[in-house]
Design an enzyme around this catalytic site. Structure first.
Site, PDB file in Angstrom:
ATOM      1  N   LYS A   1      -9.027  28.834   2.267  1.00 17.61           N
ATOM      2  CA  LYS A   1      -8.142  27.905   1.540  1.00 17.61           C
ATOM      3  C   LYS A   1      -8.985  26.739   1.054  1.00 17.61           C
ATOM      4  O   LYS A   1     -10.095  26.492   1.581  1.00 17.61           O
ATOM      5  CB  LYS A   1      -6.995  27.436   2.434  1.00 17.61           C
ATOM      6  CG  LYS A   1      -7.326  26.369   3.445  1.00 17.61           C
ATOM      7  CD  LYS A   1      -6.031  25.760   3.976  1.00 17.61           C
ATOM      8  CE  LYS A   1      -6.252  24.457   4.728  1.00 17.61           C
ATOM      9  NZ  LYS A   1      -6.861  24.640   6.051  1.00 17.61           N
TER      10      LYS A   1
ATOM     11  N   ASP B   1       0.858  -1.162   0.000  1.00 18.70           N
ATOM     12  CA  ASP B   1       0.000   0.000   0.000  1.00 18.70           C
ATOM     13  C   ASP B   1       0.910   1.232   0.000  1.00 18.70           C
ATOM     14  O   ASP B   1       2.055   1.152   0.428  1.00 18.70           O
ATOM     15  CB  ASP B   1      -0.867  -0.047   1.272  1.00 18.70           C
ATOM     16  CG  ASP B   1      -1.758   1.148   1.375  1.00 18.70           C
ATOM     17  OD1 ASP B   1      -2.286   1.564   0.325  1.00 18.70           O
ATOM     18  OD2 ASP B   1      -1.917   1.669   2.496  1.00 18.70           O
TER      19      ASP B   1
END
Lengths: 909, 321
Positions: free
Chosen positions: A395, A256
């Site tokens: 943001k 992974d």
């Protein structure tokens, strides 16, 4: 016992247990409850008493045979005593005693070994104690699950083990695996509602999950434990002992990405402001800064990053004393990265936030894709504060942020956004994205006092403030950096013939650069896309066979047939699977297994669980991994160090090699042990090797074989491809042929030569011995003639026979000495391997001393029918031992000189 | 199941790849050649070494004899055993005397004795003249005349009477084991002198012979054993048989030939009880002959069984069978 906890109102429940949903129990109350109820653990199933374990070792299968043998010996002796009275020979008595001594010695040995092993295994279990996150005295704390008491408020997240039997107060999409309780294989959903009288059925209870652990088999092989112990020292915890060996034969590792190959610690890597991309400086003392720290564009960007940020350092002094990058934070990964970045570059973030107080906030959500907060501005310039008292900072996803902006802050001035700036933005955004980085856009707006005078009541529900026509400030991009040891470890796996495949949930654009950096796609190989880009042609025109590497999107994988997946895996040595779901991870693992590979799956998240179960060996990360991962894994990397896997593979291979060597060693004594019996039955030659001496040889062989387990790895261990589990078995044709062929016969020759020589020196020339068995063994022949017409009584010739047997025994022991040395290596020269195995060296010395004692100590010899042998009769065996050493060195030399040659194919085991 | 059988057959012989046990013809040939030469080399070396060893071995007496050889160990002193004949089968020590057998009927025991005596006592001396003119001949190579052992008055114990077997008074040959270099001393070991004198009625040290005495092993055997006559080289006696020490020691072969004739005595059982198994032990007495019943030092053991069923009983028995 009647349980009504699930029926009660929550308020009543709180009262009953004296607890509070927000503050939890107080420490003193928890201590009281703990003293009253004891630890939160199942009373461990009755462990077998030690004496039963001991008996198990004393009366195992093999031991049982020996006991029967001993009893038969005593019975025979009894009959002899009854029949012959004082004339009865005591051979059987002694043999019986010897057998019992052997059983007791070996039994105690294996008992103590086993006890040691289980102690080690137990210590492994306590290395990853399950923990629970609870609220006590109003604080979130981690405690060991045993310390939980009734009334504690527990928080559980995805992948956690349910730490106790709990009533659910609040939940979102909570599902539990109840299969071990009710047999339901599907996860059951749980919520605060009381739905059923039955405690197992009602939705508002979840139960302490104890995965049925069988424990380890009674006979844990010493070598597996040894290796597991060795690995544990390197922070590689083996939960399932067989996993060590499996890891050694692993041919494909599926890894992974996040948290496994990468640190799962976002760090700001690049920034874009004033129309330029700069590398962020994340060094502790800011010595790497490539930009001027006083540029207004940069200051504006960082101010936005400081204020529009909910992350905070954990406020305990220990944490704050650490270097910034290692501090633990509350909040989202990206925000923590921003926090660390600005703390490093600007400093005093918390203070700055306190001065510029937050008055309103809209947190991030997936529909808005932005986060907004409004702050009271504090500056020295009072008039400015009066005219524009509030600052709005925002943001979020860059494209969404840009949409809301009408101007851009460039070189200290606000410039209106036109196509030029949009283009510049897009290029920067693409550039950063292609580096595999997560990009955030920042913008702000000074709210004028006309619309928002000081004391204005901002309301996040009604949004009584502007969210458009803002001023764009720039981009900041973050990356989850690779773990330090990863590229090296992957290169080592490569050279060990192991294919490393990345299986990640990340976007291909993020996955590919990381896989390049990690070496999963090596520098000089290209994917189809790379070729197309280089040649300037479309994707369809590229021959997929030219590309050795590929990045497969999960959606494409879904559309593939198993045959296509097989072809994909076969044709591409370097593969990255991106955007894969847990189900697709299984598909990948299955595909690899179809290729005949032994697959290891390394992961840290719950989404890796199914694939970890499917793989031959599941490996979990110890720090970042979830409880469930650690639970399911066969192996846990305690320090999350990917490089431990290389050690694991090496140790696994070592164990296999060493077992092979042990077995080879044990088999070599078969031929010399069998030859005397064959000659006895087929040619009538008096027995050259007796039962007690065979017993001794076996005993020594076992001890010596164990010492081979401690042997160091050969130099080529990580340079050869993984073994093919179908063709390269532990015991294979070549091993059997090799051990029974040349080596066995050289030993037999040494023994027989000694035997014939002693017989000849005592009057029985070889010609006389053939066919002599019947007279030799007859007690009624008290005057057997030798070649010189001397006459021997039965007892006299038995003395001679036992002397010969002792010499044969000594010959085999000496030859086995050489065999033990040659078995230390399979390919390397023994000169290269050296004699560093102290246990093996000890065994060599021990063997000689034991043989000398047995042969030359007066009483012992008579008891075991082992007689002293003149030193000159050690010489043929010494010569043979030398011959064995030379023979095998030459063989190994030729194998090294001609890799893959005939000799290697026929004799390399 | 079928799959398993076929896969096994496939492993045995794979017709597709022409492989027998996983190797094709060339593979087997190469392997065969390798091992053939390896084993040939090993066997050749083994035999060569053995041959060299044999060539270096002494020819007429073993390298180790007396206490040096394995006849003696720390716990077992060197001491000769005794041997008996007839012993037609090596794994039996039973001598059956059939009183009802016809006198001229061939008797396995008599035949066995014939053979034994023929092999060891009817040797012809080589005619010296045949080689005597060859003066260069090594004197050691020259044949040495054999000193022949003859019992002067064997009585019944001859071929003519089937060594007494035909009469139901079997003669059993008892001899002392040949041990190179061993010379027995007349007398008895310390501590047994008295019983020795009472048994053999001979004063120990003066005599020139060691004496052999036979007796029933257990009291019942003593009852059944009856009278015994010992027929020695120089006379008959009812107590003990004598082996003259002048015949000893045995010095091994001479020029690889066994010229030596070992002394023996006849033990004739004059009246053994019929139809009962009698365990007989014969023991030799000598000062330097250690006696140990368990390990067979100084003794030999055999059993005699005299079959003397009335004629009718035999036939009835036969009828039943």
């Amino acid at each position: 016992m009647e349980i009504d906890d699930h029926k009660l109102d929550l308020v009543d429940l709180y009262q009953r247990y004296n607890t509070d949903p927000k503050r939890g129990l107080s420490y003193s109350e928890a201590q009281k409850a703990f003293n009253r109820d004891g630890p939160n653990a199942l009373s461990s199933s009755k462990t077998k008493p030690e004496w039963i374990k001991f008996c198990r070792h004393m009366f195992g299968y093999f031991e049982f045979l020996l006991w029967i043998g001993a009893i038969l010996c005593f019975i025979t002796h009894g009959f002899e005593v009854v029949t012959y009275h004082e004339d009865a020979s005591s051979d059987n008595l002694w043999l019986g005693i010897a057998l019992i001594v052997i059983v007791i010695v070996t039994g105690s040995f294996s008992y103590f070994q086993d006890a040691k092993c289980s102690r080690i295994v137990d210590s492994f279990k306590s290395m990853v104690p399950p923990q629970a996150l609870i609220i006590r005295d109003g604080e979130l704390t981690n405690i060991r699950t045993e310390e939980l008491v009734v009334g504690d408020i527990v928080t559980i997240k995805f992948g956690d083990r349910v730490p106790a039997d709990i009533r659910i107060l609040e939940s979102h999409g909570f599902k539990v695996d109840n299969s071990f309780l009710t047999g339901e294989s599907e996860p059951q959903s749980r919520s605060p509602e009381f739905t059923n009288d039955n405690v197992l059925e009602t939705k508002n209870l979840a139960f302490f999950s104890t995965f049925a652990t069988d424990g380890f088999p009674a006979t844990v092989t010493i070598c597996l434990t040894l290796t597991a112990k060795r690995l544990a020292k390197k922070n590689c915890l083996v939960k399932n002992l067989e996993a060590v060996e499996t890891l050694g034969s692993t041919s494909i590792i599926c890894a992974d990405k996040i948290g496994t190959l990468t640190q799962n610690r976002m760090t700001v890597a690049h920034m874009w402001f004033d129309n330029q991309i700069v590398e962020a400086d994340t060094s502790e003392y800011q010595q790497n800064a490539t930009y001027n720290g006083t540029i207004p564009g940069w200051l504006a960007l960082t101010r936005c990053a400081i204020l529009c940020n909910r992350a905070d350092f954990k406020q305990d002094p220990e944490n704050l004393a650490q270097p910034v990058l290692q501090r633990q934070c509350y909040g989202d990964e990206s925000e923590a990265a921003l926090l660390k970045c600005v703390e490093l570059s600007i400093g005093n973030v918390i203070n700055f936030r306190e001065i510029n107080r937050k008055v309103c906030e809209i947190p991030f959500n997936s529909t808005n894709k932005y986060q907004v907060s409004i702050h009271e501005v504090y500056t020295d310039n009072n008039s400015e504060v009066d005219s524009r008292p509030y600052l709005l900072v925002m943001k979020g996803a860059p494209e969404h942020i840009l949409e809301r902006c009408s101007s851009i802050y460039i070189d200290g001035t606000d410039v209106e956004i036109n196509d030029y700036w949009r283009n510049a933005f897009n290029q920067a955004y693409m550039k950063l994205g292609s580096l595999g980085e997560r990009v955030l856009g920042f913008c702000d707006l000074r709210l004028s006092s006309d619309d928002h005078p000081k004391g204005y009541q901002f309301n996040e529900e009604q949004v009584n403030f502007p969210l458009d026509n803002l001023r764009f400030l720039g981009l900041m991009s973050m990356i989850d950096p690779l773990r330090v040891a990863v590229p090296e470890a992957i290169a080592k796996c490569r050279s060990a013939g192991i294919k490393v495949i990345m299986v990640t949930g990340d976007h291909p654009i993020t996955a590919k650069p990381i896989s390049r950096a990690a070496g999963i796609i090596s520098q000089d190989t290209e994917t189809v896309e790379d070729i197309a880009e280089r040649a300037g042609v479309s994707l369809e025109e590229v021959n997929p066979r030219d590309a050795k590497a590929c990045v497969i999107h999960g959606n494409d994988l879904k559309a593939m047939s198993p045959a296509e997946i097989d072809a994909l895996l076969e044709n591409h040595p370097e593969i990255v699977f991106a955007r894969t779901s847990p189900q697709q991870k299984i598909t990948v693992v299955e595909g690899c297994k179809r290729q005949g590979a032994i697959v290891a799956m390394i992961g840290d998240g719950v989404n890796d669980l199914p694939a970890m179960k499917k793989a031959d060996i599941g490996i979990a990360m110890g720090i970042t991994g979830s409880d469930m991962n650690r639970e399911v894994a066969d192996m846990v990397l305690l320090d999350d160090n990917f490089a431990s896997i290389v050690t694991g593979v090496e140790q696994g291979r070592l164990i296999f090699d060493n077992l092979k060597k042990s077995i080879a060693y044990m088999l070599t004594s078969n031929i010399p042990k069998m030859t005397p019996f064959l000659m006895y039955f087929l040619m009538g030659i008096p027995l050259a090797l007796g039962t007690s001496t065979i017993l001794f040889i076996d005993l020594l062989t076992i001890i010596s074989a164990i010492s081979l387990v401690y042997e160091e790895a050969e130099t080529d261990i990580m340079k050869k491809p993984p073994r093919n589990p179908k063709h390269d078995r532990l015991v294979n044709k070549r091993l059997i042929l090799m051990t029974h062929g040349p080596i066995g016969f050289i030993q037999a020759a040494a023994g027989l030569f000694t035997y014939f020589s002693i017989m000849a020196e005592n009057g029985f020339l070889p010609s006389r011995l053939f066919g002599l068995r019947k007279s030799w063994e007859s007690k009624y022949v008290n005057d057997l003639q030798d070649s010189y017409n001397r006459e021997w009584t039965y007892e006299q010739r038995k003395q001679l026979e036992f002397t010969c047997q002792s010499a044969f025994f000594i010959a085999i022991v000496i030859c086995q000495w050489a065999v033990l040395i040659i078995c230390k290596t399979r390919r390397n020269s023994i000169l290269e391997q050296g004699m560093k195995n102290r246990i093996l060296n000890g065994v060599l010395i021990f063997e000689i001393i034991l043989v000398a004692i047995v042969s030359y100590m007066p009483c012992l010899g008579t008891a075991l029918n082992i007689y002293p042998v003149k030193f000159r009769w050690w010489l043929p065996a010494l010569f043979s031992a030398f011959l064995i050493l030379i023979y095998d060195e030459v063989r190994k030399h030729l194998i090294r000189q001609h890799p893959g040659g005939w000799l290697e194919r026929q004799t390399y085991f | 199941m079928g799959g398993r059988v076929s896969s096994f057959m496939n492993a045995l012989y794979n017709p597709k790849r022409k492989q027998f046990l996983g190797r094709d013809g060339a593979g087997w040939t190469k392997l065969g050649v390798f091992y053939f030469f390896f084993y040939l080399g090993l066997a050749g070396f083994f035999c060569a070494m053995l041959a060299v060893f044999m060539a270096l071995s002494p020819r007429d007496r073993p390298r180790y004899y007396l206490e040096e050889s394995r006849m003696a160990t720390r716990s077992n002193p060197l001491s000769p055993g005794l041997g008996f004949r007839p012993q037609p089968e090596a794994d039996k020590n039973l001598i059956i005397i059939d009183k009802n057998a016809r006198p001229n009927e061939p008797n396995v025991y008599a035949k066995s004795l014939d053979q034994y005596l023929q092999i060891f006592y009817w040797k012809e001396d080589k005619v010296e003249k045949a080689e005597s003119d060859d003066e260069d001949d090594d004197p050691r190579e020259r044949p040495v005349p054999t000193r022949k052992f003859i019992i002067n008055k064997p009585g019944d114990c001859t071929n003519a009477t089937q060594y007494g077997f035909a009469k139901g008074k079997p003669c059993v040959l008892v001899k002392m084991n040949k041990i190179v270099g061993f010379k027995p001393k007349p007398g008895a070991p310390d501590g047994e002198k008295k019983s020795y004198i009472s048994i053999c009625k001979t004063n120990s040290t003066a005599a020139s012979a060691v004496y052999v005495h036979c007796y029933g092993e257990y009291p019942a055997d003593e009852d059944n054993i009856g009278n015994i006559t010992y027929i020695s080289e120089n006379g008959r006696d009812t107590k003990c048989g004598a082996l003259e020490t002048s015949w000893f020691p045995y010095e091994g072969k001479i020029n690889r030939e066994d010229k030596y004739q070992a002394p023996y005595i006849w033990v004739q059982f004059n009246s053994p009880s019929p139809n009962i198994l009698i365990n007989v032990v014969c023991r030799v007495y000598g000062q330097n002959i250690d006696f140990d019943k368990k390990t067979g030092r100084a003794i030999t053991r055999f059993q005699i069984y005299v079959k003397d069923l009335p004629q009718q009983a035999t036939s009835r028995l036969n009828g039943d069978i």
